[in-house]
Motif scaffolding. Structure first.
Motif, PDB file in Angstrom:
ATOM      1  N   ARG A 240       0.846  -1.204   0.000  1.00  8.81           N
ATOM      2  CA  ARG A 240       0.000   0.000   0.000  1.00  8.81           C
ATOM      3  C   ARG A 240       0.877   1.249   0.000  1.00  8.81           C
ATOM      4  N   VAL A 241       0.205   2.377  -0.211  1.00  2.97           N
ATOM      5  CA  VAL A 241       0.931   3.638  -0.330  1.00  2.97           C
ATOM      6  C   VAL A 241       1.599   4.036   0.998  1.00  2.97           C
ATOM      7  N   GLN A 242       2.835   4.540   0.887  1.00  6.67           N
ATOM      8  CA  GLN A 242       3.547   5.014   2.083  1.00  6.67           C
ATOM      9  C   GLN A 242       3.534   6.535   2.099  1.00  6.67           C
ATOM     10  N   ILE A 243       3.618   7.088   3.283  1.00  3.34           N
ATOM     11  CA  ILE A 243       3.494   8.547   3.382  1.00  3.34           C
ATOM     12  C   ILE A 243       4.622   9.165   4.203  1.00  3.34           C
ATOM     13  N   LYS A 244       4.810  10.459   3.984  1.00  4.58           N
ATOM     14  CA  LYS A 244       5.731  11.249   4.800  1.00  4.58           C
ATOM     15  C   LYS A 244       4.938  12.407   5.388  1.00  4.58           C
ATOM     16  N   VAL A 245       5.410  12.869   6.545  1.00  6.41           N
ATOM     17  CA  VAL A 245       4.701  14.011   7.130  1.00  6.41           C
ATOM     18  C   VAL A 245       5.672  15.145   7.413  1.00  6.41           C
ATOM     19  N   GLY A 246       5.106  16.331   7.568  1.00  5.52           N
ATOM     20  CA  GLY A 246       5.857  17.484   8.051  1.00  5.52           C
ATOM     21  C   GLY A 246       5.197  17.970   9.321  1.00  5.52           C
ATOM     22  N   ILE A 247       6.014  18.286  10.326  1.00  3.09           N
ATOM     23  CA  ILE A 247       5.458  18.756  11.609  1.00  3.09           C
ATOM     24  C   ILE A 247       6.108  20.098  11.963  1.00  3.09           C
ATOM     25  N   GLY A 248       5.278  21.089  12.244  1.00  2.00           N
ATOM     26  CA  GLY A 248       5.777  22.400  12.665  1.00  2.00           C
ATOM     27  C   GLY A 248       5.272  22.741  14.050  1.00  2.00           C
TER      28      GLY A 248
END
Lengths: 114, 347
Positions: free
Chosen positions: B256-264
């Protein structure tokens, strides 16, 4: 006779709450249990246990009011107050009246049970 | 939630047999299930053994009276939530007031009236069920501490200035992902992803304020103040990345699709409060600090670092959390350049 002993408005209120079928069972329980409560009033008074006396008077008053036994309710209210004020001799004088008022209420309720 | 028409399980406590029978029978006729107790001690034993929706409690009783019972319930965290309706005679109204002050929900005077009994019991039951539902819902989004504060102090729509940290999290390239995958895949992805992130946030004392699309806004140190809100926010962010790594591993295994995140994250003074209407309200934070957190989060893509924080957040971190200064950046809509730091992660 019972119209004067039992307040019909209060009795109707009780019927609405309990349902007509259940009211006889409730009267039977009241008639079965009250002699023991009166007995407890006597014995606690003899033992000068004013707190137990007050609770017994309070408990019986609650039932008397539910059934619409006006005279009995008023007497018990007075006794409860006297117990709070620790006036034991005055209570002794009135206990007889309570028994008489209960006797009348009991007769009326027996007639009213269907 | 159970409908108000659905019967509840009640405990009727009265030393007087006629009163007990009458109340139990009347309530049974209304469709409720009734247990009875003759005094407070017996009531407490039953309350500890069975879950009740409501207790109807007499005041004047031997062994343990109504006050003592109420007091014992309020002190016991497992019994505190059971709503209590006092049943008393009219001349005990002073006592009733005392009981309401002690936390009783309502009262009924004896002789009971059928209409009043039904109205008060139904209202209490409805409130109890709503509270149960709210509690369940709150616990998904906030710490148990905040949930309790909301439930006990209620929801007042009004703000205050607070010192806190705000965190924004977005899934990188989410628009592209959603355009190239089936809608059901996207929803499933979000439903797997959100609980992991919420858990990391809430377990560090944070509150999830909003989710919008794939984005999450969370606050730390408000509505309940915590001295270490900056550290908590950053530790939550680090844990979110850890969780995401596990998540991606599972996604890969399932093809399945993998994701990346950004956290501020930004910290400082802000206005926090509940906004909306009494029917639909949300806890939110507004102010410059919040805007900075949002801008910093958007900068994660450009910076190529998943967790970015402002200077104020960095100043509240313990020595074991390492950061790299990325320098001052001037963000859109901001006059002053903002010092941005990247939190070092093992990845």
């Amino acid at each position: 006779m019972h119209e004067t002993t039992i307040d019909l408005k209060s009795f109707e209120n009780l019927k609405a709450l309990a349902g007509s079928d259940f009211i006889s069972e409730l009267i039977d329980t009241f008639l079965a249990d009250t002699p023991a409560i009166i007995q407890q009033m006597h014995s606690s008074l003899a033992a000068q246990d004013v707190d137990t006396f007050r609770r017994a008077a309070h408990s019986l008053k609650s039932n008397a009011a539910s059934f619409g036994a006006g005279a009995l309710t008023t007497l018990l209210q007075e006794l409860e107050q006297l117990a709070r004020e620790n006036k034991l001799s005055e209570i002794r004088n009135q206990l007889q009246d309570v028994e008489e008022a209960y006797g009348e209420a009991a007769r009326a309720l027996k007639e009213m049970r269907t | 939630m159970k409908s108000p028409q659905e019967g509840g399980h009640f405990l009727v406590v009265d030393d007087n047999k006629v009163n007990r029978m009458l109340l139990a029978h009347s309530l049974e006729q209304l469709g409720h299930t009734i247990d009875t107790a003759e005094n407070g001690q017996e009531a407490l034993d039953k309350l500890r053994a069975t879950e009740y929706d409501l207790m109807l409690l007499d005041i004047e009783m031997p062994v343990m009276n109504g006050y003592q019972t109420l007091e014992a319930c309020r002190k016991d965290i497992t019994l505190r939530e059971v709503p209590v309706i006092m049943t008393s005679s009219l001349d005990e109204i002073d006592s009733v007031v005392k009981c309401i002050e002690m936390g009783a929900e309502d009262y009924l005077t004896k002789p009971l009236n059928a209409t009043l009994l039904r109205a008060r019991v139904t209202a209490s039951l409805e409130k109890k069920r709503l509270r149960d539902q709210q509690r369940k819902l709150f616990r998904t989004f906030v710490t148990a501490e905040v949930a309790e504060e909301l439930l006990t102090k209620g929801l007042s729509l009004g703000g205050k200035h607070v010192e806190a940290s705000v965190m924004f999290t977005d899934i990188r390239s989410f628009t592209a992902i959603s355009e190239t995958h089936d809608p059901s895949v996207i929803i499933e992805l979000l439903n797997d992803y959100f609980p992991l992130m919420f858990e990391a946030i809430v377990s560090h004392g944070g509150t999830v304020n909003h989710i919008e699309g794939d984005g999450i806004m969370a606050a730390f140190g408000t509505p309940v103040f915590r001295e270490n809100h900056r550290e908590q926010a950053v530790r939550a962010a680090v844990q979110m990345l850890d969780r995401l790594q596990d998540f991606n591993q599972r996604q890969a295994e399932l093809n399945r699709v993998q994701i990346k995140v950004g956290i501020g994250i930004a910290s400082g003074r802000m206005i926090a409060g509940y906004t909306g209407t009494e029917h639909r309200a949300t806890f939110t934070c507004v102010g410059d600090t919040v805007n900075i957190a949002a801008r910093i989060e958007q900068h994660t893509k450009e910076a190529g670092r998943p967790i970015l924080i402002d200077r104020n957040t960095r100043n509240g971190l313990p020595a074991d959390i390492l950061v790299d200064a990325l320098g001052p950046f001037t963000f859109k809509g901001k006059q002053q350049p903002i010092e941005v730091y990247a939190v070092q992660t093992s990845k």
